[in-house]
Design a protein around this motif. Structure first.
Motif, PDB file in Angstrom:
ATOM      1  N   LEU A  61      13.561  19.517  -2.282  1.00 38.09           N
ATOM      2  CA  LEU A  61      13.206  20.596  -1.344  1.00 38.09           C
ATOM      3  C   LEU A  61      13.408  21.963  -2.000  1.00 38.09           C
ATOM      4  CD1 LEU A  61      14.745  19.380   2.058  1.00 38.09           C
ATOM      5  CD2 LEU A  61      12.397  19.148   1.268  1.00 38.09           C
ATOM      6  N   LEU A  66      10.498   6.938   4.355  1.00 38.40           N
ATOM      7  CA  LEU A  66      10.726   8.358   4.057  1.00 38.40           C
ATOM      8  C   LEU A  66      10.873   9.150   5.356  1.00 38.40           C
ATOM      9  CD1 LEU A  66      10.895  10.750   2.122  1.00 38.40           C
ATOM     10  CD2 LEU A  66       8.401  10.850   2.112  1.00 38.40           C
ATOM     11  N   LEU A 126       1.024  11.063   9.492  1.00 39.20           N
ATOM     12  CA  LEU A 126       0.497  10.241   8.395  1.00 39.20           C
ATOM     13  C   LEU A 126       0.550   8.760   8.743  1.00 39.20           C
ATOM     14  CD1 LEU A 126      -0.611  11.080   5.706  1.00 39.20           C
ATOM     15  CD2 LEU A 126       1.638  10.759   4.701  1.00 39.20           C
ATOM     16  N   TYR A 130      18.193  13.002   7.416  1.00 39.23           N
ATOM     17  CA  TYR A 130      18.594  14.176   6.630  1.00 39.23           C
ATOM     18  C   TYR A 130      18.633  15.426   7.524  1.00 39.23           C
ATOM     19  CZ  TYR A 130      18.194  18.041   3.338  1.00 39.23           C
ATOM     20  OH  TYR A 130      18.390  19.210   2.669  1.00 39.23           O
ATOM     21  N   ILE A 183      17.308  14.659  -2.155  1.00 43.43           N
ATOM     22  CA  ILE A 183      16.298  15.267  -1.270  1.00 43.43           C
ATOM     23  C   ILE A 183      16.373  16.791  -1.369  1.00 43.43           C
ATOM     24  CG2 ILE A 183      15.651  15.646   1.159  1.00 43.43           C
ATOM     25  CD1 ILE A 183      16.457  12.729   1.694  1.00 43.43           C
ATOM     26  N   PHE A 211      -1.130   6.885  -2.204  1.00 41.03           N
ATOM     27  CA  PHE A 211      -1.280   8.240  -2.735  1.00 41.03           C
ATOM     28  C   PHE A 211      -2.333   8.290  -3.844  1.00 41.03           C
ATOM     29  CE2 PHE A 211       2.607   8.713  -0.495  1.00 41.03           C
ATOM     30  CZ  PHE A 211       2.729  10.056  -0.194  1.00 41.03           C
ATOM     31  N   LEU A 249       9.518  12.694  -2.836  1.00 42.86           N
ATOM     32  CA  LEU A 249      10.440  12.167  -1.825  1.00 42.86           C
ATOM     33  C   LEU A 249      10.303  10.656  -1.697  1.00 42.86           C
ATOM     34  CD1 LEU A 249      10.088  14.988   0.856  1.00 42.86           C
ATOM     35  CD2 LEU A 249      12.147  14.446  -0.440  1.00 42.86           C
ATOM     36  N   CYS A 250       9.047  10.159  -1.785  1.00 48.03           N
ATOM     37  CA  CYS A 250       8.824   8.707  -1.734  1.00 48.03           C
ATOM     38  C   CYS A 250       9.552   8.038  -2.897  1.00 48.03           C
ATOM     39  CB  CYS A 250       7.335   8.380  -1.818  1.00 48.03           C
ATOM     40  SG  CYS A 250       6.485   8.592  -0.259  1.00 48.03           S
ATOM     41  N   GLU A 251       9.488   8.674  -4.043  1.00 46.26           N
ATOM     42  CA  GLU A 251      10.135   8.095  -5.217  1.00 46.26           C
ATOM     43  C   GLU A 251      11.645   8.017  -5.001  1.00 46.26           C
ATOM     44  OE1 GLU A 251       9.024   9.795  -8.914  1.00 46.26           O
ATOM     45  OE2 GLU A 251      10.595   8.742 -10.011  1.00 46.26           O
ATOM     46  N   VAL A 267       6.844   2.797   2.497  1.00 44.17           N
ATOM     47  CA  VAL A 267       7.642   3.869   1.886  1.00 44.17           C
ATOM     48  C   VAL A 267       7.522   5.134   2.724  1.00 44.17           C
ATOM     49  CG1 VAL A 267       7.986   5.235  -0.191  1.00 44.17           C
ATOM     50  CG2 VAL A 267       7.263   2.875  -0.371  1.00 44.17           C
ATOM     51  N   ARG A 324      15.633  24.801   3.862  1.00 45.56           N
ATOM     52  CA  ARG A 324      15.447  23.350   3.682  1.00 45.56           C
ATOM     53  C   ARG A 324      15.111  22.697   5.009  1.00 45.56           C
ATOM     54  NH1 ARG A 324      20.902  23.062   0.796  1.00 45.56           N
ATOM     55  NH2 ARG A 324      20.397  23.849  -1.270  1.00 45.56           N
ATOM     56  N   LEU A 353       5.221  16.963  -3.272  1.00 45.15           N
ATOM     57  CA  LEU A 353       6.529  16.953  -2.611  1.00 45.15           C
ATOM     58  C   LEU A 353       6.752  15.605  -1.939  1.00 45.15           C
ATOM     59  CD1 LEU A 353       9.055  18.446  -1.417  1.00 45.15           C
ATOM     60  CD2 LEU A 353       7.585  19.225   0.414  1.00 45.15           C
ATOM     61  N   LEU A 354       5.713  15.126  -1.248  1.00 47.95           N
ATOM     62  CA  LEU A 354       5.825  13.825  -0.585  1.00 47.95           C
ATOM     63  C   LEU A 354       6.011  12.712  -1.607  1.00 47.95           C
ATOM     64  CD1 LEU A 354       3.371  13.537   2.435  1.00 47.95           C
ATOM     65  CD2 LEU A 354       5.782  14.083   2.388  1.00 47.95           C
ATOM     66  N   PHE A 404      10.693  22.758  -4.372  1.00 50.14           N
ATOM     67  CA  PHE A 404       9.488  23.144  -3.621  1.00 50.14           C
ATOM     68  C   PHE A 404       9.599  24.595  -3.136  1.00 50.14           C
ATOM     69  CE2 PHE A 404       7.322  23.322   0.581  1.00 50.14           C
ATOM     70  CZ  PHE A 404       6.029  23.100   0.152  1.00 50.14           C
ATOM     71  N   PHE A 421       0.820  -1.210   0.000  1.00 52.43           N
ATOM     72  CA  PHE A 421       0.000   0.000   0.000  1.00 52.43           C
ATOM     73  C   PHE A 421       0.857   1.264   0.000  1.00 52.43           C
ATOM     74  CE2 PHE A 421      -3.524   2.641   1.920  1.00 52.43           C
ATOM     75  CZ  PHE A 421      -4.307   2.568   0.784  1.00 52.43           C
ATOM     76  N   GLY A 422       2.139   1.076   0.302  1.00 51.34           N
ATOM     77  CA  GLY A 422       3.041   2.224   0.231  1.00 51.34           C
ATOM     78  C   GLY A 422       3.295   2.862   1.581  1.00 51.34           C
ATOM     79  N   PRO A 444       3.350   5.688  -4.552  1.00 48.43           N
ATOM     80  CA  PRO A 444       2.830   4.578  -3.746  1.00 48.43           C
ATOM     81  C   PRO A 444       1.305   4.536  -3.821  1.00 48.43           C
ATOM     82  CG  PRO A 444       4.463   5.823  -2.521  1.00 48.43           C
ATOM     83  CD  PRO A 444       4.217   6.572  -3.782  1.00 48.43           C
ATOM     84  N   ARG A 469       8.814  20.289   8.760  1.00 46.67           N
ATOM     85  CA  ARG A 469       7.364  20.145   8.554  1.00 46.67           C
ATOM     86  C   ARG A 469       7.034  18.795   7.925  1.00 46.67           C
ATOM     87  NH1 ARG A 469       7.314  25.426   6.255  1.00 46.67           N
ATOM     88  NH2 ARG A 469       6.363  24.634   4.356  1.00 46.67           N
ATOM     89  N   VAL A 481      13.192   7.797  -2.139  1.00 45.43           N
ATOM     90  CA  VAL A 481      13.454   6.734  -1.165  1.00 45.43           C
ATOM     91  C   VAL A 481      13.336   5.373  -1.840  1.00 45.43           C
ATOM     92  CG1 VAL A 481      12.533   5.620   0.914  1.00 45.43           C
ATOM     93  CG2 VAL A 481      12.810   8.077   0.844  1.00 45.43           C
ATOM     94  N   ILE A 511       2.605  21.550   3.364  1.00 49.68           N
ATOM     95  CA  ILE A 511       3.488  20.970   2.348  1.00 49.68           C
ATOM     96  C   ILE A 511       2.617  20.450   1.222  1.00 49.68           C
ATOM     97  CG2 ILE A 511       5.445  20.402   3.830  1.00 49.68           C
ATOM     98  CD1 ILE A 511       4.350  17.577   4.031  1.00 49.68           C
ATOM     99  N   ILE A 561      -4.045  12.018   3.405  1.00 46.55           N
ATOM    100  CA  ILE A 561      -2.721  12.591   3.119  1.00 46.55           C
ATOM    101  C   ILE A 561      -2.849  14.080   2.785  1.00 46.55           C
ATOM    102  CG2 ILE A 561      -0.743  12.519   1.550  1.00 46.55           C
ATOM    103  CD1 ILE A 561      -1.296   9.496   1.236  1.00 46.55           C
TER     104      ILE A 561
END
Lengths: 694, 67
Positions: free
Chosen positions: B57, A210, A536, A217, B53, B7, B33-35, A206, A522, B29-30, B60, A202-203, B4, A528, B37, B25, B16
């Protein structure tokens, strides 16, 4: 998307075999590949894992679950050597050539993907060293993708492209699996395994990855970037202010809604009031006057009428004579003037007569010097003539002179006063009387109207009373609305003023942050993102689980026997999968059920995953029904055949999907293959359009 | 690689989107970022991840979606 071609060269017992699959139609999605045990079913399945994903697919092969694709290259080379056809010439590579083609249901931008993976060996079938061992060609839409870039490992690059164009390696077992794996999903990993499958498919996995990546990061950025404290403090203040603003906007929005609601209510009530007033006016000839007001009007009008009448009476009494004669005044005036003239005339005449002897004596003296001595008779005749002449001076009487005295009692000054009074009566008196009379008449009219209203009020039916009560109520409510609107408008003023101040401060902070530089910006965004991802993860899980429970239940009930028809699958967090029943029947842990029920659950779970994730990829299942009884076999087979996918390839032996069983799904079968193994040559050959016979 | 499935699913997408709005956000953007990862996790490599990343960012921020 469907598997359109699979070519296996020097792969296990296949020397050079090709499976050509036809494009599926809407009703025919099932492909049967029959092979006895050891003839090539599992080789088919393994070729998909390794052909598509190379070392990243090895962990899905039996016995390699713990394999680390990032570190352990030797195990991978050994595994491929083991899977290589042992009679192959060393100069011949082992090749797996897989083509996946978009089906009629895929979007128009989907393209055919072909992956050709070759492994090279040297003398005595030892795998070649280094990059010479493996080679991958990828064709997308028939175009060969460039293999190398300066900074990327070609195998990694190829893998990235496969995943980009198909799906991730770690979800492969959800589409390509054997029945035993489905059963093991429950047996070995239970709830943990299911959770993992959902997360991957379902993701949400990920999302979790992330979140972890972004946290790392952030940590790295904070360590390497100066001014973190300042940035964080300002960012924190900005966050707080923004939250405050969101809250304020919500409050303003709510107040505006309330205001709009109150205004609408007020408008409606005013319309209602107008309607009631009109209705009341029709019934009682009045607007929204209350009974008390009508009563007061009546009393006032009555008093005004009485006062006006009284005033008029007094005036009439005061002006009685004038009033009485006012109508005859002109005639009386004329008469008095004529009589005055007569009086003057008579007075003059009488004066002349009274002085006649003197005039005669003057006119006819004795002795008369002119006439001399005249006789008495002549003198008398002259005197008479003279007297007659005198009288003729005043005859006839003057014009407009009265013939006689009708008002002889009014003479001289009295006559003058009467004339004066008559003039007054005509001018002032008449006007006052006229005004007083008008006033009295108006008061009378007003009183009559008030009286009529009062009479109507006394006669109005009960309905009118109710309307009046409703009017009073609505008036009260409108007043309340007006107060409420005023109060909200005041509150809105305050809130908007606060918002203005807040926006001002937010602008200032943003300006400060903007001056801080790209690193801090950044960091601010990344912070955020981290918070959003954290939230989520908590929010997605329950929704996903509920959906999955519903889908798994449907597929499981479809396959399972009647004992489970009322079952509902529960995948509660932290607990193993269980079956819940109504009517007080106790729950059952899935692991306490028979082997095939667990396998059926695994298949149901896979179908549910495919459904929830909307994956239109082929399903390849090795021995899906194993040793299940005949009823279970039929139900499972039908469930698979009925499932809405482009292609379902079933790898089976002769005792599993038997020719008799095939008859039940004949209408849904698009193709059949039979793989036969010749032991003497250690060779599997593919026979299209063949299957086991009875 | 597609986004994913969560989404794309209408129900989870709603969740979401709401959370993204709350945190100001962008849902894209999410996804991006998922892609990243996915690409890095699927290939088993970690190098270049921070740069990828940062690129997302920066895009964005540059696009003015940062509020």
């Amino acid at each position: 998307m469907y598997l359109s071609r699979l070519q296996l060269q020097n792969w296990r017992t296949y020397s050079d075999a090709v499976f050509e699959f036809e494009a599926p139609s809407e009703r025919r999605s099932v492909v049967l590949v029959g092979a006895m045990n050891g003839h090539g079913k599992t080789s088919f399945l393994l070729s998909l894992y390794l052909g598509l994903f190379g070392r990243f697919g090895l962990r899905h092969c039996e016995g390699f679950a713990a394999y680390d694709s990032n570190q352990d290259f030797k195990t991978y080379r050994d595994a491929i050597t083991k899977f290589r056809r042992n009679t192959a010439d060393s100069f011949e590579p082992t090749i797996i050539d897989i083509t996946l083609t978009p089906s009629y249901r895929d979007s128009s931008d989907e393209e055919e993907v072909r992956v050709v993976r070759r492994w090279y060996f040297s003398g005595r079938n030892k795998p070649k060293q280094g990059p010479a061992f493996e080679e991958v060609d990828i064709y997308v839409g028939g175009r060969l993708q460039k293999q190398t870039t300066l900074d990327k490992d070609p195998i990694l690059l190829a893998h990235e492209r496969v995943e980009r164009n198909l799906f991730e390696a770690h979800v492969a077992p959800a589409f390509f699996f054997d029945g035993g794996q489905a059963q093991k999903l429950i047996e070995s990993q239970g709830e943990r395994g299911l959770k993992k499958a959902v997360e991957v498919m379902f993701g949400t996995k990920v999302v979790e990855e992330l979140a972890e990546t972004m946290n790392q990061y952030l940590l790295r950025m904070r360590q390497t970037t100066g001014g973190r404290r300042r940035c964080s403090e300002q960012q924190q203040e900005l966050e707080e202010k923004l939250k405050e603003r969101d809250l304020l906007n919500q409050q303003i929005g709510k107040k505006q809604d309330d205001l709009h609601k109150l205004e609408t209510e007020k408008e409606k009530k005013e319309q209602q009031r107008t309607q009631l007033q009109e209705e009341l006016a029709r019934m009682g000839g009045m607007n929204n006057l209350s009974y008390a007001q009508v009563q007061a009007d009546y009393v006032r009008a009555e008093k005004e009428q009485t006062d006006a009448e009284k005033a008029l009476g007094n005036l009439i009494r005061q002006m009685g004579l004038a009033l009485a004669i006012s109508r005859l005044a002109p005639a009386i005036q004329n008469r008095l003037r004529a009589e005055a003239l007569r009086e003057d005339w008579e007075s003059l005449k009488r004066g002349t007569i009274d002085n006649r002897e003197k005039v005669l004596a003057a006119a006819l003296p004795e002795p008369d010097p002119i006439l001399g001595e005249i006789s008495l008779q002549t003198r008398t005749a002259l005197r008479d003539r003279f007297a007659e002449a005198l009288e003729s001076i005043y005859n006839p009487p003057p014009t407009n002179c009265a013939d006689t005295f009708l008002l002889g009692h009014v003479k001289g000054d009295a006559r003058s006063r009467v004339l004066h009074l008559l003039t007054q009566a005509q001018s002032l008196g008449a006007a006052r009387i006229k005004t007083a009379t008008k006033k009295a008449r108006d008061a009378h009219d007003a009183f009559d109207e008030a009286k009529r209203r009062k009479e109507r009020m006394q006669d109005v039916p009960e309905a009118t009373q109710q309307i009046r009560q409703s009017l009073d109520t609505i008036n009260g409510e409108i007043q309340q609305n007006i107060h409420g609107i005023g109060a909200i408008e005041n509150e809105l003023k305050v809130l908007k003023a606060n918002l203005h101040e807040l926006n001002k401060r937010i602008g200032e902070i943003r300006e400060q942050l903007a001056r801080l530089g790209p690193e801090q910006q950044r960091i601010a965004v990344a912070e955020r993102i981290c918070r959003a991802l954290e939230e989520l993860q908590d929010s997605l899980q329950p929704t996903t689980t509920a959906r999955l429970e519903s889908y798994v239940t449907r597929h499981f009930v479809n396959i399972a026997d009647r004992r489970f028809w009322s079952a509902k699958v529960s995948l509660a967090p932290g607990q193993p999968p269980r079956l819940c029943f109504g009517n007080g029947r106790p729950e059952m842990l899935l692991e306490t059920n028979s082997g095939f029920e667990r396998r059926a659950f695994g298949i149901a779970f896979t179908l549910a995953l495919a459904e929830i994730t909307h994956r239109r990829v082929p399903l390849v299942i090795d021995t899906p029904i194993g040793n299940a009884d005949s009823e279970y076999r039929l139900r499972t087979l039908k469930a698979l055949a009925d499932f809405d996918l482009d292609q379902i390839i079933i790898l089976t032996h002769d005792k599993e999907v038997t020719p008799d069983l095939v008859e039940h799904i004949r209408g849904q079968i698009s193709q059949k293959f039979l793989v036969e193994y010749q032991e003497s040559e250690n060779l599997s050959t593919v026979q299209p359009n063949c299957y086991f016979t009875r | 690689m597609k986004a994913p499935p969560c989404f794309e699913d209408s129900e989870s997408k709603k969740i979401i989107r709401t959370i993204c709005e709350q945190h100001r956000i962008d849902i894209e953007l999410l996804k991006d970022l998922c892609e990243i990862v996915n690409v890095h996790a699927g290939s088993g490599r970690r190098f270049g991840l921070p740069e990828d990343i940062e690129a997302v960012l920066d895009r964005f921020i540059k696009n003015g979606k940062e509020s």
